[in-house]
Every structure is written in C-alpha cells, then in structure tokens.
Design an enzyme around this catalytic site. Structure first.
Site, mmCIF file in Angstrom:
data_model
loop_
_atom_site.group_PDB
_atom_site.id
_atom_site.type_symbol
_atom_site.label_atom_id
_atom_site.label_comp_id
_atom_site.label_asym_id
_atom_site.label_seq_id
_atom_site.Cartn_x
_atom_site.Cartn_y
_atom_site.Cartn_z
ATOM 1 N N LYS A 12 0.751 -1.090 -0.023
ATOM 2 C CA LYS A 12 -0.004 0.045 0.041
ATOM 3 C C LYS A 12 0.916 1.382 0.102
ATOM 4 O O LYS A 12 0.389 2.437 -0.705
ATOM 5 C CB LYS A 12 -0.994 0.019 1.081
ATOM 6 C CG LYS A 12 -2.142 -0.954 0.944
ATOM 7 C CD LYS A 12 -3.541 -0.793 1.757
ATOM 8 C CE LYS A 12 -4.644 -1.715 1.241
ATOM 9 N NZ LYS A 12 -5.500 -1.666 2.110
ATOM 10 N N LYS B 59 -3.598 -10.558 -6.240
ATOM 11 C CA LYS B 59 -4.952 -10.870 -5.724
ATOM 12 C C LYS B 59 -5.852 -9.898 -6.274
ATOM 13 O O LYS B 59 -5.698 -8.843 -6.419
ATOM 14 C CB LYS B 59 -4.777 -10.253 -4.019
ATOM 15 C CG LYS B 59 -5.775 -10.495 -3.232
ATOM 16 C CD LYS B 59 -5.568 -9.956 -1.762
ATOM 17 C CE LYS B 59 -5.920 -8.568 -1.557
ATOM 18 N NZ LYS B 59 -6.644 -8.049 -0.318
ATOM 19 N N LYS C 76 -10.792 -4.829 -4.066
ATOM 20 C CA LYS C 76 -11.617 -4.015 -4.248
ATOM 21 C C LYS C 76 -11.340 -2.599 -4.697
ATOM 22 O O LYS C 76 -11.873 -1.681 -5.305
ATOM 23 C CB LYS C 76 -12.718 -3.992 -3.264
ATOM 24 C CG LYS C 76 -12.222 -3.395 -1.868
ATOM 25 C CD LYS C 76 -13.249 -3.226 -0.993
ATOM 26 C CE LYS C 76 -13.152 -4.019 0.292
ATOM 27 N NZ LYS C 76 -12.355 -3.417 1.531
HETATM 28 P P1 ATP Z 1 -8.095 -3.406 -0.242
HETATM 29 O O1 ATP Z 1 -8.222 -3.482 -1.942
HETATM 30 O O2 ATP Z 1 -9.029 -2.086 0.118
HETATM 31 O O3 ATP Z 1 -7.181 -3.438 0.462
HETATM 32 P P2 ATP Z 1 -9.518 -5.882 0.250
HETATM 33 O O4 ATP Z 1 -10.256 -6.022 -1.102
HETATM 34 O O5 ATP Z 1 -8.210 -6.467 0.327
HETATM 35 O O6 ATP Z 1 -9.459 -4.340 0.116
HETATM 36 P P3 ATP Z 1 -10.726 -6.060 2.715
HETATM 37 O O7 ATP Z 1 -11.479 -5.365 3.388
HETATM 38 O O8 ATP Z 1 -9.143 -5.722 3.229
HETATM 39 O O9 ATP Z 1 -10.587 -6.215 1.374
HETATM 40 O O10 ATP Z 1 -10.535 -7.683 3.156
HETATM 41 C C1 ATP Z 1 -11.941 -8.106 3.665
HETATM 42 C C2 ATP Z 1 -11.602 -9.639 3.832
HETATM 43 O O11 ATP Z 1 -11.661 -10.161 2.459
HETATM 44 C C3 ATP Z 1 -10.396 -10.192 4.281
HETATM 45 O O12 ATP Z 1 -10.548 -11.376 5.314
HETATM 46 C C4 ATP Z 1 -9.516 -10.390 3.202
HETATM 47 O O13 ATP Z 1 -8.450 -11.363 3.487
HETATM 48 C C5 ATP Z 1 -10.564 -11.008 2.313
HETATM 49 N N1 ATP Z 1 -10.106 -10.723 1.167
HETATM 50 C C6 ATP Z 1 -9.988 -9.753 0.306
HETATM 51 N N2 ATP Z 1 -9.532 -9.920 -0.979
HETATM 52 C C7 ATP Z 1 -9.599 -11.519 -1.021
HETATM 53 C C8 ATP Z 1 -9.017 -12.160 -2.346
HETATM 54 N N3 ATP Z 1 -9.048 -11.639 -3.513
HETATM 55 N N4 ATP Z 1 -9.476 -13.453 -2.264
HETATM 56 C C9 ATP Z 1 -9.871 -14.029 -0.800
HETATM 57 N N5 ATP Z 1 -10.065 -13.197 0.055
HETATM 58 C C10 ATP Z 1 -9.993 -12.081 -0.009
#
Ligand code: ATP
Ligand code: LTN
Length: 332
Positions: free
Chosen positions: A115, A197, A200
């Site tokens: 980040k 990964k 969002k």
């Molecule tokens: P950002 O992009 O803002 O970092 P993020 O998509 O990683 O957000 P979070 O709110 O940080 O989402 O994550 C919420 C939950 O979803 C966490 O338990 C995280 O491990 C899970 N998660 C996020 N992205 C994935 C993915 N691509 N595959 C599996 N689990 C995920």
C-alpha cells in the site's frame, strides 16, 4: 467464552465495492461460525482511512457493507454486526498495543509495503501501525477464531505475537486467536493479472467481479478473463488464469477440481468461461435480491448499527478495563 460459546471476530473495510474475493475468502465463511460461536462482524471504517477516502463514499459504503453482511446470510439477531468507529474501545486498545509492537515487526508487513508503494504520496503513520489496530479489534473480544483470506495471515500472526508478549508481562489477559482460512477461495486472483490478488481498490474494474455486478457484467468480465495459450481446462502450474477460474467455479458450485476437469474435457476455454460466469451470477442473485431490500431501509440499518455497537461495547469495555488495570492505569 461468552455463554459457553467460543468467540469469532472478523472485519471488512468499507474502502470500495466488495468483490467475489471478499465474498469467497471471507464473508461467505462468516455465517459458518454463526451457529457454534458468538460472532462479532465489524465494518472497519477506522482501517479504511489509512488511505484517502471521499467522505460521502465512505459513508455510503459503510451502510452498504453492513447491508451486504446481512444479505450474505448474517442474521443481526444471532451475530453482533456493527461499525468500528462506534466502539471507541478499538482505538483505545490500539494505542496501548502500539506500545507493545515493534517497529521492525511493522516494517515487515507486506500489506504496508504494497500500500505504501501504491500510495507513495500518503505514507501515513496509520497505514504503518494498522496491524496494531487490527490486533486490538480481535483481542478486545477474547477472540478464538478469525475467518480471513490468506492476505491477512501475516497480520494475524502479528496479533498472536502481540497477545503472547502482553500475556508474558501481564498473565491471562488475552486469548490467542487462530486464523481460519477458507478451504478454497482464501485467495481469489485478479481476472486481468491472475498472479495478483483480486482487490476492491483495483482501478481496473474489469479485473474485479463485484458482488453487486449484474448478470451481464459478470458474464462479460469472465469472458474477458486472462488465460493462457493452452486449450485444456486443467489445474496445473503456470496456468494461473485457468487455476483461478477453476477455483472460483469450484467455490460457487461445490464441485471438486477433478469433477470440473472431467466436466470440461474436450471443451474450449470459451465454454468454460461462460459456465464460470453463469455459476457466479446464479450464486450471487439471491444475495443481490436480499441486499436491494435491506439497503433501501436506512432506519433499519441505523437501528442495527446502534444495537450492534451497544452489544460490542459491553464486551469490549470488559477487556479494556482489565488491560488498563493490569498496566497500572488509575481507573475512576
Ligand atoms: P483493499 O483493496 O481496500 O485492500 P480488500 O479487497 O483486500 O481491500 P479487505 O476489506 O481488506 O478487502 O478484506 C476483507 C476480507 O476479505 C479479508 O478477510 C481479506 O482477507 C478477504 N479478501 C480480500 N480480497 C480477497 C481475495 N482476493 N481472495 C480471498 N479473500 C480476500
Ligand atoms: N485488515 C483486514 C480488515 C480487518 C480485519 C480485522 C480482519 C481489520 N480488522 C480484524 C479480521 C479481523 C483487511 O485489510 N482485510
């Protein structure tokens, strides 16, 4: 333990529209713990401001994330659903835990490295100390299990280290939490770059399938997903795109990888991608329908936020006052 039940905690940031990665890696699994655990599921808005947010969007997404929790099957009567900033004990304990967390430990966190590279103009102290706040979230409730995606495993290990360190100095303060990763789906990858990964906050919206995407959009995104020059639907090293699509298909249909290989034997990627898109759209349709009913009722959502915050505060305050007593803070 609360009423003889073990405790489960997890959180999702209202930092963007939720993706099928969030769904398969985290939220879908949350309801599995509802029956046998006392569950706390939090919308972690304090975490979201470690990167800049547009206020109106943060507000909207906070409601949306709570509504999605419910639409994904979390009953607010059985689970404590709430917003992190409504329970100040989280930031109160986070400060204390910051004083038990090493600079070196925080420097090794890959999410911080990623980040800070992506937001080079805003590498703030909150982004750096974020894992101490996450540890506070979890430890406040004497949590036993934390369902998360694989990307959060490192933060969970740090939370365990912080709790163990604190307990060595002040015995019997915190329960040591265990991360619970989804069997498959703990890491869903980007459709545009399947080595990375699905996130969002990805700027390329074609790389990401959102839980609230409509059927046509979902099918179109899967059709465009990056694969390889082979034509055979099989799970193998170097076939990141196909492996990812097979994982997604498996999560949505419950079929094993072997069953999927047999189902698509002799068929091209086009047929397979369409099937993945349809399976995903079919699985999300009932979630979307429930979501649309819930999101339109703001008064209901606010009442749930209030109820959740009251419940969470009750348990959070118990741990916080124990911690302060042990540290030698004067309590009045
Ligand atoms: P950002 O992009 O803002 O970092 P993020 O998509 O990683 O957000 P979070 O709110 O940080 O989402 O994550 C919420 C939950 O979803 C966490 O338990 C995280 O491990 C899970 N998660 C996020 N992205 C994935 C993915 N691509 N595959 C599996 N689990 C995920
Ligand atoms: N750090 C997590 C969100 C999060 C969380 C938590 C997850 C904040 N606090 C406590 C589990 C338990 C993320 O970025 N996905």
């Amino acid at each position: 333990m609360i009423n003889n039940e073990k405790i489960c905690f997890s959180g999702v940031q209202p930092s963007g529209n939720l993706t099928i990665g969030n769904y398969l890696g985290a939220i879908q699994n949350f309801s599995r713990y509802s029956e046998d655990y006392k569950c706390f599921y939090c919308v972690v808005d304090n975490h979201a401001i470690t990167v800049r947010q547009v206020p109106a969007e943060l507000r909207r997404r906070t409601y949306e994330t709570l509504a999605l929790y419910m639409a994904c099957g979390l009953d607010p009567e059985k689970n404590t659903l709430y917003v992190q900033s409504h329970v100040p004990a989280h930031t109160d304990l986070a400060w204390i835990l910051n004083c038990f967390t090493g600079f070196g430990e925080l420097s090794r966190m890959t999410q911080f490295k990623d980040k800070s590279a992506r937001h080079a103009d805003n590498i703030n102290a909150g982004l750096f100390t974020y894992p101490a706040l996450m540890a506070a979230d979890i430890l406040l409730y004497q949590t036993d299990v934390v369902p998360v995606g694989i990307d959060q495993k490192q933060h969970l290990e740090l939370a365990r280290d912080i709790a163990t360190r604190f307990n060595q100095l002040y015995p019997d303060t915190f329960t040591i939490p265990t991360p619970m990763l989804a069997k498959s789906g703990a890491k869903i990858n980007s459709l545009a770059d399947p080595t990375k990964k699905m996130s969002k906050s990805d700027e390329n919206t074609n790389a990401v399938v959102y839980i609230l995407d409509d059927r046509d959009t979902i099918i179109r995104k899967f059709k465009r997903a990056v694969t390889d020059s082979d034509t055979c639907v099989r799970f193998a090293e170097g076939k990141d795109g196909i492996n990812n699509l097979m994982t997604i298909y498996s999560c949505f249909t419950g079929k094993t990888i072997e069953e999927i290989e047999r189902e698509f034997e002799g068929q091209g990627y086009g047929t397979f991608k369409l099937a993945v898109g349809e399976a995903c759209a079919d699985a999300l349709a009932p979630v979307q329908q429930r979501y649309n009913e819930i999101i339109s009722d703001k008064a209901f959502l606010e009442a749930q936020m209030k109820k959740g915050a009251d419940e969470a505060s009750y348990y959070a305050r118990k741990t916080l006052s124990k911690v302060k007593r042990k540290l030698g803070f004067v309590q009045i």
